[in-house]
Design a protein around this motif. Structure first.
Motif, short mmCIF file in Angstrom:
data_model
loop_
_atom_site.label_atom_id
_atom_site.label_comp_id
_atom_site.label_asym_id
_atom_site.label_seq_id
_atom_site.Cartn_x
_atom_site.Cartn_y
_atom_site.Cartn_z
N TRP A 1 -2.70 17.24 37.24
CA TRP A 1 -4.14 17.08 37.42
C TRP A 1 -4.74 18.28 38.18
CZ3 TRP A 1 -7.06 14.07 41.60
CH2 TRP A 1 -8.39 13.84 41.20
N SER A 2 -5.82 18.81 37.66
CA SER A 2 -6.40 20.03 38.23
C SER A 2 -7.03 19.80 39.60
CB SER A 2 -7.46 20.58 37.28
OG SER A 2 -8.44 19.58 37.04
N ARG A 3 -7.12 18.55 40.05
CA ARG A 3 -7.70 18.31 41.37
C ARG A 3 -6.64 17.84 42.36
NH1 ARG A 3 -13.79 16.06 40.74
NH2 ARG A 3 -13.89 17.13 42.75
N LEU A 4 -5.38 18.03 42.02
CA LEU A 4 -4.32 17.58 42.92
C LEU A 4 -4.49 18.16 44.32
CD1 LEU A 4 -1.46 15.97 42.69
CD2 LEU A 4 -0.55 18.24 43.14
N GLY B 1 -9.00 5.30 41.28
CA GLY B 1 -8.06 5.55 40.17
C GLY B 1 -8.31 6.84 39.41
N TYR B 2 -9.14 7.74 39.98
CA TYR B 2 -9.51 8.98 39.28
C TYR B 2 -8.33 9.93 39.13
CZ TYR B 2 -12.29 13.36 38.79
OH TYR B 2 -12.83 14.55 38.39
N SER B 3 -7.39 9.86 40.09
CA SER B 3 -6.36 10.90 40.19
C SER B 3 -5.16 10.69 39.29
CB SER B 3 -5.87 10.96 41.64
OG SER B 3 -5.44 9.66 42.04
N PHE B 4 -5.23 9.69 38.41
CA PHE B 4 -4.03 9.36 37.67
C PHE B 4 -4.27 9.39 36.16
CE2 PHE B 4 -0.32 6.36 36.95
CZ PHE B 4 0.63 7.24 37.45
N PRO B 5 -4.91 10.48 35.65
CA PRO B 5 -5.12 10.53 34.20
C PRO B 5 -3.78 10.65 33.49
CG PRO B 5 -5.67 12.64 35.21
CD PRO B 5 -5.38 11.69 36.34
N LEU B 6 -3.61 9.88 32.45
CA LEU B 6 -2.33 9.85 31.74
C LEU B 6 -1.95 11.24 31.22
CD1 LEU B 6 -0.10 7.93 30.69
CD2 LEU B 6 -1.37 7.81 28.56
N THR B 7 -2.93 11.95 30.68
CA THR B 7 -2.63 13.27 30.11
C THR B 7 -2.60 14.36 31.18
OG1 THR B 7 -4.95 13.78 29.84
CG2 THR B 7 -3.85 12.70 27.97
N GLY B 8 -3.07 14.05 32.36
CA GLY B 8 -3.15 15.06 33.41
C GLY B 8 -4.46 15.81 33.37
N LYS B 9 -5.25 15.62 32.31
CA LYS B 9 -6.50 16.37 32.21
C LYS B 9 -7.60 15.66 32.98
CE LYS B 9 -5.25 18.46 27.89
NZ LYS B 9 -4.78 17.63 26.79
N ASP B 10 -8.43 16.47 33.63
CA ASP B 10 -9.49 15.91 34.47
C ASP B 10 -10.46 15.07 33.65
OD1 ASP B 10 -10.93 15.55 36.83
OD2 ASP B 10 -12.31 17.19 36.33
N ARG B 11 -10.89 13.97 34.22
CA ARG B 11 -11.89 13.09 33.61
C ARG B 11 -11.42 12.51 32.28
NH1 ARG B 11 -14.98 16.25 37.07
NH2 ARG B 11 -16.91 15.24 37.76
#
Ligand code: BGC
Length: 753
Positions: free
Chosen positions: A189-192, A236-246
């Motif tokens: 995730w780009s906001r890690l 739950g914003y920080s856990f995108p399945l694909t890793g892509k933001d939003r």
């Protein structure tokens, strides 16, 4: 008659006596009355204006470039504030403004709001001061949150909050869109780097400390050096399945409560005044549209009393991107009825107009509007905006003062995490000839990351001239004549690897600074966690010279470096260390500072093995399936050594409502002063929901002189033994537990009396 009056009089008398004996309560009552009075004199247009937040971009003279000073267009400002009754403005417009320019902008805005509108309601201005007052020129810019988490230093985190609050308030701004309380459990995730890492307890502890630093111990946000925080991005914003933001997260409610809710809960308990909502969706439900997340869970269960703001354009996105609303108007209704109090619209007045229509048509009840506006006004009152909406210039004198820079340097130093040090390669002697190479060696922007001067943080030309890159800091420390510089590569393209290899042959050591370029949000999406091949090639090529290699990783997320780890003698993880990052790295490399950072994330070895430290037993049961990261969570070396002994627990068995005291002795057994992070982990050995192998429950950073021994004590309570059960509610089950500190273990049992 008399009989009937008596009870009423008595009730009044009792409440009067109660109020005079309870000043805080009486203050609250007074404030509530003020808000009610103001609300009752407001038109529906004025109320909806308060719920509208727009970006400064639409209020400025057209054509400004990032390097220009933003100037307000008075006609546009009046349109927003007088015609549309807008209650909040955000953002920077171009790039970081000097302090006095911010003060001028805010003064102009407040002049219009308080002198040209009917009710004279001041504007609440909001800003992303993510690692310091990032949009004020020359501000104290700390390590990004991931680096702050690597310090494991709660006190330092609070100081970061205090200094940032001071500098934001000095700019005339009273509302900060931080802390980010998303738990960083998806390394792509780009906001890690905006998070405090993968552990909910660490994130909750540091987040709560930041809230107190920003708002004050008593959350008196009216104090002239405090601001209101905005915890984000719920939930739950920080856990995108694909890793892509939003993009979508798929998180069962049990997991959501176990891993993602605790930092928000802690910040609410610490009194945080406002909250921003997750831009995306959980299990197909955009959070901006969810009554469950925004009202039932947030208000009814967690007891949040402040106001909520949407993220950028996210009410529109319910229609345009998420497609759960068939029209913009439906989107507005959906979000407001779910519990959004303020819309970050942010580039037009559509929200205002649509909500006005909805209220006039009876589709949104005015009671819901009153509730939202009441919450917003309350924060405005508490900030002291009604008494004085103008910047306090007396704060100018300590802005970015020496004392603040020192705290920043300490934070940067403590964030640096030593991951490898073969044969005590580090610290380096100052009379050595060193090669400095690699793409992150000589750019201040790469040390800072996004939310620095501009949104993307990539305008190197706008960075301060008096701060040092890693190369410059090394040159300053050991003299330019001892330093050879060859860039070798950019982040993803070769510049001249052979030149770097030649230079390495003439050096005693090669310091190779690798990592990531600057990015923020969706522009930071990547398709591969592996470090770009060209950088791996640079390191491999230099390693063939047999000159010792020290890697400095400057990156916001753990890029895979497996194939070069064995080729390096030393590895320093610098994360995004901020404006003092250059000197901090140089101080650690040359031994003027003993590193004490510990990883707040698991550093993976393989791109498809993203197992986290608090995994389940089934993820770690034989050689084919194990927790086998490059570097584990909580790991970090020192130039000294620490020995743990005498782990003691005061009871072998505890019952409900009893406390367990745990103590351990830690000794600095080396010959240098150092700091150690004492980490307490707990395992619930058997449970009705598969237990994690271990969970972090407490930590403390201790300073020890050579030979010094300290006894550290921790107290655990029943809540620490609990987990979210099969029914999604916290539960403690009788049974055996194991407590672990520094390789030592003790077991105890819990049972009900
Ligand atoms: C980000 C938020 C930020 C907001 C205002 C959004 O794009 O997701 O974190 O606070 O912009 O700048």
């Amino acid at each position: 008659m008399k009989r009937k009056l008596w009870p009423i009089l008595m009730t009044y008398l009792m409440s009067f006596l109660f109020l005079i004996s309870n000043p805080a309560r009486s203050e609250t009552k007074k404030l509530d009355r003020k808000i009610d009075d103001l609300l009752s004199s407001m038109t529906i247009e004025e109320k909806i204006g308060q719920m509208t937040q727009i970006s400064i971009e639409i209020l400025t003279i057209d054509g400004a470039k990032p390097e220009d000073r933003v100037e307000l267009d008075m006609q546009k400002l009046r349109q927003a504030v007088v015609k549309y009754n807008v209650g909040s403005i955000l953002n920077v417009g171009t790039s970081a403004h000097p302090l006095d320019h911010w003060q001028k902008i805010i003064t102009t805005i407040q002049d219009v709001a308080t002198k040209e509108t009917r009710l004279k309601i001041p504007i609440i201005y909001g800003i992303d001061a993510i690692h310091g007052a990032s949009y004020t020129k020359d501000a104290t810019l700390f390590p990004q949150n991931i680096g702050m988490a690597a310090t494991w230093n709660t006190e330092l985190m609070k100081k970061n909050g205090e200094i940032t609050a001071y500098e934001v308030r000095a700019s005339g701004i009273l509302w900060n869109f931080n802390p980010v309380l998303d738990v960083g459990r998806q390394p792509l995730w780009s906001r890690l780097w905006e998070t405090f890492g993968e552990d909910p307890y660490l994130a909750a502890t540091l987040g709560a400390a930041y809230v107190k630093g920003q708002e004050g111990d008593e959350n008196n946000i009216g104090a002239n050096d405090k601001v209101a925080v905005c915890m984000k991005h719920y939930l739950g914003y920080s856990f995108p399945l694909t890793g892509k933001d939003r993009t979508p997260a798929w998180i069962p409610e049990r997991m959501l409560r176990e891993y993602f809710l605790p930092p928000f809960q802690a910040a609410i308990e610490s009194g945080a005044h406002t909250l921003m909502v997750n831009s995306s969706e959980i299990n197909g439900v955009p959070v901006h549209s969810s009554y469950f997340y925004l009202t039932e869970l947030l208000r009814n269960e967690l007891g949040f009393k402040g106001f909520t703001v949407s993220d950028w354009s996210d009410i529109k996105n319910l229609h345009e991107r998420e497609r759960v609303a068939a029209s913009q108007k439906d989107a507005v209704k959906m979000a407001v009825m779910a519990g959004i109090d303020m819309s970050m619209v942010p580039l037009d007045y559509s929200f205002y107009e649509l909500l006005l229509e909805l209220v006039k048509d009876g589709k949104v009840p005015e009671s819901r509007i009153n509730e939202a506006v009441g919450r917003i006004l309350k924060v405005k009152f508490k900030l002291g905006l009604f008494e004085n909406p103008y910047p306090d210039k007396s704060l100018n004198n300590r802005f970015a003062c020496q004392e603040f820079q020192q705290v920043n340097l300490q934070a940067a130093q403590e964030s640096i995490t030593l991951l490898k040090n073969n044969n005590q390669t580090l610290p380096l002697a100052k009379n050595k000839k060193v090669l400095v190479t690699g793409p992150t060696a000589n750019l201040l922007s790469y040390l800072n990351g996004g939310w620095t001067i501009t949104w993307q943080g990539d305008r190197e030309d706008l960075y301060p001239k008096n701060k040092f890159t890693i190369l410059q800091a090394i040159q300053k420390k050991i003299g330019e004549s001892n330093v050879i510089y060859e860039p070798g590569t950019s982040v993803d393209e070769e510049i001249d690897i052979p030149a770097a290899v030649e230079a390495a042959k003439n050096a005693d050591v090669a310091i190779v600074c690798i990592g990531e370029k600057t990015y923020c949000e969706t522009p930071g999406n990547i398709l591969d966690l592996t470090l770009p091949a060209v950088q791996l090639n640079l390191v491999s090529a230099i390693a063939t010279t047999k000159t010792p290699v020290v890697l400095v990783l400057v990156e916001g997320r753990p890029r895979i470096i497996r194939e070069i780890v064995d080729k390096a003698d030393g590895i320093l993880m610098a994360f995004l260390p901020g404006m003092e990052g250059g000197p901090a790295v140089a101080n650690v490399l040359f031994g003027d500072c003993n590193p004490s950072g510990k990883l707040p994330i698991t550093y993976p070895r393989y791109p498809n093995d993203l197992t986290l430290y608090d995994h389940k037993y089934s993820e770690n049961y034989n050689l084919d399936c194990r927790y086998n990261p490059q570097f584990p969570f909580g790991f970090g070396l020192s130039y000294t050594s620490f020995d743990y002994s005498n782990l003691k627990i005061d009871k072998k068995e505890i019952h409900q409502d009893e406390l367990l005291t745990i103590s351990v002795q830690v000794k600095n057994s080396g010959d240098r002063a150092g700091k150690e992070v004492v980490q307490l982990y707990l395992s619930d050995l058997y449970a009705s929901v598969t237990p994690s192998v271990k969970r972090l429950k407490r930590f403390e950073k201790v300073a020890l002189k050579p030979g010094e021994l300290k006894t550290i004590s921790f107290v655990l309570n029943q809540k620490d033994l609990s987990f979210i059960g099969r029914d999604n509610k916290p539960v403690v089950e009788p049974g055996e537990f194991e407590v672990m500190i520094g390789g030592l273990k003790e077991k105890f049992t819990f049972s009900f009396k």
